[in-house]
Write a protein that holds these residues in place. Structure first.
Motif, PDB file in Angstrom:
ATOM      1  N   PRO A   1       0.835  -1.042  -0.068  1.00  0.00           N
ATOM      2  CA  PRO A   1      -0.085  -0.010  -0.166  1.00  0.00           C
ATOM      3  C   PRO A   1       0.856   1.316   0.026  1.00  0.00           C
ATOM      4  CG  PRO A   1      -0.805  -1.485   1.610  1.00  0.00           C
ATOM      5  CD  PRO A   1       0.511  -2.219   1.259  1.00  0.00           C
ATOM      6  N   SER A   2       2.038   1.121   0.581  1.00  0.00           N
ATOM      7  CA  SER A   2       2.858   2.267   0.522  1.00  0.00           C
ATOM      8  C   SER A   2       4.162   1.598   0.349  1.00  0.00           C
ATOM      9  CB  SER A   2       2.872   3.198   1.452  1.00  0.00           C
ATOM     10  OG  SER A   2       3.553   2.840   2.690  1.00  0.00           O
ATOM     11  N   PRO A   3       5.398   2.385  -0.483  1.00  0.00           N
ATOM     12  CA  PRO A   3       6.477   1.786  -0.847  1.00  0.00           C
ATOM     13  C   PRO A   3       7.187   1.444   0.534  1.00  0.00           C
ATOM     14  CG  PRO A   3       6.212   3.571  -2.292  1.00  0.00           C
ATOM     15  CD  PRO A   3       5.103   3.571  -1.175  1.00  0.00           C
ATOM     16  N   ARG A   4       7.339   2.411   1.648  1.00  0.00           N
ATOM     17  CA  ARG A   4       8.268   2.203   2.694  1.00  0.00           C
ATOM     18  C   ARG A   4       7.730   0.936   3.495  1.00  0.00           C
ATOM     19  NH1 ARG A   4       8.194   6.735   6.332  1.00  0.00           N
ATOM     20  NH2 ARG A   4       9.336   5.443   7.745  1.00  0.00           N
ATOM     21  N   ALA A   5       6.790   0.518   3.118  1.00  0.00           N
ATOM     22  CA  ALA A   5       6.434  -0.808   3.982  1.00  0.00           C
ATOM     23  C   ALA A   5       7.062  -1.908   3.404  1.00  0.00           C
ATOM     24  CB  ALA A   5       4.603  -1.097   3.739  1.00  0.00           C
ATOM     25  N   ALA A   6       7.845  -1.869   2.284  1.00  0.00           N
ATOM     26  CA  ALA A   6       8.778  -3.110   1.962  1.00  0.00           C
ATOM     27  C   ALA A   6      10.013  -2.603   2.499  1.00  0.00           C
ATOM     28  CB  ALA A   6       8.916  -2.754   0.545  1.00  0.00           C
TER      29      ALA A   6
ATOM     30  N   LEU B   1       4.433  -2.669  10.627  1.00  0.00           N
ATOM     31  CA  LEU B   1       3.844  -2.859   9.111  1.00  0.00           C
ATOM     32  C   LEU B   1       4.128  -2.011   8.078  1.00  0.00           C
ATOM     33  CD1 LEU B   1       0.921  -5.665   9.906  1.00  0.00           C
ATOM     34  CD2 LEU B   1       2.988  -5.874   8.529  1.00  0.00           C
ATOM     35  N   GLU B   2       3.848  -0.702   8.549  1.00  0.00           N
ATOM     36  CA  GLU B   2       3.763   0.239   7.467  1.00  0.00           C
ATOM     37  C   GLU B   2       5.169   0.896   7.277  1.00  0.00           C
ATOM     38  OE1 GLU B   2       1.564   3.868   8.842  1.00  0.00           O
ATOM     39  OE2 GLU B   2      -0.264   2.524   8.977  1.00  0.00           O
ATOM     40  N   GLY B   3       6.389   0.164   7.805  1.00  0.00           N
ATOM     41  CA  GLY B   3       7.781   0.287   7.594  1.00  0.00           C
ATOM     42  C   GLY B   3       8.144   1.426   8.506  1.00  0.00           C
ATOM     43  N   ARG B   4       7.552   1.573   9.664  1.00  0.00           N
ATOM     44  CA  ARG B   4       8.008   2.556  10.399  1.00  0.00           C
ATOM     45  C   ARG B   4       8.699   2.092  11.685  1.00  0.00           C
ATOM     46  NH1 ARG B   4       5.420   7.314   8.526  1.00  0.00           N
ATOM     47  NH2 ARG B   4       3.817   6.705   7.277  1.00  0.00           N
ATOM     48  N   ARG B   5       9.401   2.726  12.611  1.00  0.00           N
ATOM     49  CA  ARG B   5       9.783   2.359  13.781  1.00  0.00           C
ATOM     50  C   ARG B   5       8.663   1.908  14.721  1.00  0.00           C
ATOM     51  NH1 ARG B   5      14.861   4.024  15.745  1.00  0.00           N
ATOM     52  NH2 ARG B   5      14.449   3.874  18.067  1.00  0.00           N
ATOM     53  N   ALA B   6       8.782   0.751  15.461  1.00  0.00           N
ATOM     54  CA  ALA B   6       7.512   0.115  16.268  1.00  0.00           C
ATOM     55  C   ALA B   6       7.140   0.765  17.445  1.00  0.00           C
ATOM     56  CB  ALA B   6       7.723  -1.539  16.310  1.00  0.00           C
TER      57      ALA B   6
END
Ligand SMILES: Cc1cc2nc3c(=O)[nH]c(=O)nc-3n(C[C@H](O)[C@H](O)[C@H](O)COP(=O)(O)O)c2cc1C
Ligand code: SF4
Ligand code: FES
Lengths: 155, 428
Positions: free
Chosen positions: A19-24, B182-187
């Motif tokens: 859903p957004s590139p950074r999720a990868a 899951l969104e690719g950020r710090r937890a």
């Protein structure tokens, strides 16, 4: 460029599925680490640019995880559980034996570059404590006496 | 009755899809998509009395009912299976993941249908390598058989299910930290409200459930809420995976009726303490639960009864403390874990836990001062619920505050003796 063309494509493809590139980003960091043992700065920079993140943002995520290595590690990574059930069952003596047998201090790498010995939180194997992992393998009910023979399997 | 584990092969292999299907597997999906509306499923789960098995015991059906419904509700929606299992002393979800991955997938499909999610995620800790391989295989099998993917059973409803493999840190299991991860950020956690059911992954309605919680759903849908309630012995419904570790004779994991006593688990299933050892106390459900004393063994291992006894059921996996293991050393081990895993967002947690670990370390090595024991009690009080963003800090306070009460003499003896009175234990 420090990533191969094929690696850049794999990362871009994974990003496109999300859903957004950074999720990868974690998958991308792991792809880098699987091939190099750790995530070097130049590779991190390139991954960040593919995913549209700043280098600082990606590094903030990378350093949050204890299993993403930003510095070089040995050929084999030994993760010794130090959590409560393993502590009760003697993980300290086990870790000392592993350290002696591998030549790696807790949190460090052996001089021959063969092993990195890291403490880890509960491995979810508390009924077989003390537990450790070497690379992807779980070793259960390990004893200080058996430490050297476990390590011997990892040349 | 062992609905959760009865089909798991003793060989240690995963239950193959064919065997799962032959035993009635995926029939609950057929029933749900064929005969039931999403709100009917939510009602059935509410009526079943199922409470979350991840530690907090929140009503599962109630949680699902908070997801906004109707044609104008935000989309897409997400369901997440929390397979991060990193609470020290906890090893229950591992068995469900490795032994019967299709049961989890079926539970996830049903939960997703109930909240009308189009995306489902399994958030798995990296260390569970075998589970990762088996889940990948099971997801591919389920997709090939038409249980996942587009237009499932011609219902018009589609579900995309993915496996996310994490990379460590206890905080990732906290549900809003997990969403950030899951969104690719710090937890780091998110402030609540809004709750994830209203605004979760990418701002869309999201439900996070523990693996064991989800594994109950196929059985509840197939056999009904009355059957499920009849499985429990007391106030709570269903069965539960109970475990025991520490110096018990037979450490292990057992599926038992909700509400068995701690005595049945420790003395019965685990065979009591090892030769020559006595039980001093126990953590009923993982590292972040208050110690109970050996005199409280008859507590029913269900949510309200354990709370009444002064602790929490938590994950239901007991850690036993024997009389030759130093309670101060054990609490030092626990608080060192929590201090290290603190994400650093809130001051009482970031600073207080490190301080507590330092004081405990000084005490354990014989360098403690009399006032340290009081300072520890004050630190524990400062971590009470409400003073931090997430439940890590209050969880960390639980074993500390209860150990000070139950084993206060041990703490004081470390000061007066100037050394750990158990320090010869390693030789034994
Ligand atoms: C620090 C922390 C770590 C957690 N880790 C987990 C975990 O690994 N697995 C889990 O199911 N729940 C974990 N939880 C609880 C989750 O936040 C959440 O309540 C749970 O997944 C909800 O599922 P349930 O209602 O089915 O129990 C954790 C909570 C905290 C505060
Ligand atoms: S309580 Fe601790 S772990 Fe939780 S948000 Fe605050 S600092 Fe982070
Ligand atoms: S405490 Fe070591 S595996 Fe759980």
């Amino acid at each position: 460029m420090s990533l191969t063309k094929e690696e850049r494509q794999a990362i871009a493809q994974e990003a496109a599925r999300m859903p957004s590139p950074r999720a990868a980003c974690l998958d991308a960091l792991r792809l880098v680490q699987e091939r190099r043992g750790h995530v070097p700065d130049d590779a991190l920079r390139e991954v960040a640019s593919i995913l549209g993140m700043s280098e600082a943002e990606l590094d903030a995520v990378a350093t949050f995880y204890n299993l993403i290595f930003r510095r070089p590690v040995g050929r084999h990574v030994v993760l010794v559980c130090e959590s409560v059930s393993c502590w009760i069952m003697g993980c300290e003596r086990l870790r000392e034996a592993l350290s002696r047998a591998s030549g790696a201090p807790r949190g460090g790498t052996s001089p021959d570059g063969r092993f990195t010995l890291l403490p880890i939180q509960c491995l979810g194997d508390c009924d077989h404590a003390p537990a450790l992992m070497v690379d992807e393998d779980l070793h259960r009910e390990a004893t200080p006496e058996g430490a050297a023979s476990i390590l011997a399997r990892y040349p | 009755m062992k609905p959760l584990t009865g089909l798991i092969p003793r060989s240690g292999d995963a239950l193959p899809l064919a065997d799962y299907a032959a035993a009635g597997g995926y029939q609950a999906v057929r029933k749900a998509l064929g005969e039931m509306t999403p709100s009917e499923i939510i009602q059935v789960v509410k009526d079943s009395g199922l409470r979350g098995r991840g530690g907090a015991g929140f009503g599962t059906g109630l949680k699902w009912s908070f997801v906004p419904a109707g044609p104008d509700a935000p989309r897409p929606r997400h369901l997440v299976a929390n397979a991060d299992e990193m609470e020290p002393g906890t090893f229950k979800d591992r068995l469900l993941l490795e032994g019967n991955p299709h049961q989890l997938l079926e539970g996830m499909i049903l939960a997703s249908y109930a909240i009308q999610a189009e995306h489902a995620w399994i958030f798995l800790r990296w260390e569970y390598r075998l589970a990762a391989r088996r889940l990948r295989a099971a997801i591919a099998e389920a997709a090939a058989a038409g249980w996942l993917g587009r237009d499932i059973l011609g219902s018009g409803w589609s579900l995309d299910l993915r496996l996310h493999v994490s990379a460590g840190r206890y905080m990732c299991g906290e549900e809003t930290g997990l969403l950030n991860a899951l969104e690719g950020r710090r937890a780091t956690p998110r402030a609540k409200p809004p709750f994830p059911q209203a605004s979760g992954l990418w701002g869309r309605p999201t439900v996070v459930q523990n693996v064991e919680t989800l594994c109950n759903i196929p059985h509840i849908v197939a056999r009904g809420p009355a059957w499920f309630r009849s499985l429990g012995r007391g106030a709570d419904a269903g069965t539960k995976l109970y475990g025991a570790s520490g110096k018990v004779r037979r450490p292990g994991l057992w599926e038992l009726p909700m509400g068995v006593t701690a005595r049945e688990v420790i003395e019965g299933h685990a065979g009591g303490m090892r030769e020559g050892l006595r039980l001093r106390g126990f953590l009923p459900g993982g590292a972040s639960t208050d110690f109970l004393s050996a005199g409280q063994l008859d507590v029913a291992m269900e949510f309200d009864a354990v709370a009444l006894a002064g602790s929490r059921l938590g994950t239901g996996t007991i850690v036993a403390l024997d009389d030759r293991t130093c309670p101060v050393g054990m609490v030092l081990n626990l608080e060192t874990f929590f201090a290290q895993e603190s994400c650093g967002w809130c001051t009482p947690c970031r600073e207080g836990l490190r301080w507590a670990a330092d004081l405990l370390s000084a005490l354990e090595s014989g360098h403690g001062r009399p006032e340290d024991v009081e300072t520890l009690a004050e630190l524990a009080a400062s971590l009470a619920p409400g003073s931090t963003y997430c439940a890590l800090a209050p969880g960390a306070a639980e074993p500390l505050q209860s150990a000070l009460l139950l084993f206060g003499d041990d703490f004081r003896r470390h000061v007066t003796d100037g050394r750990c009175p158990y320090s010869l234990r390693a030789a034994a």
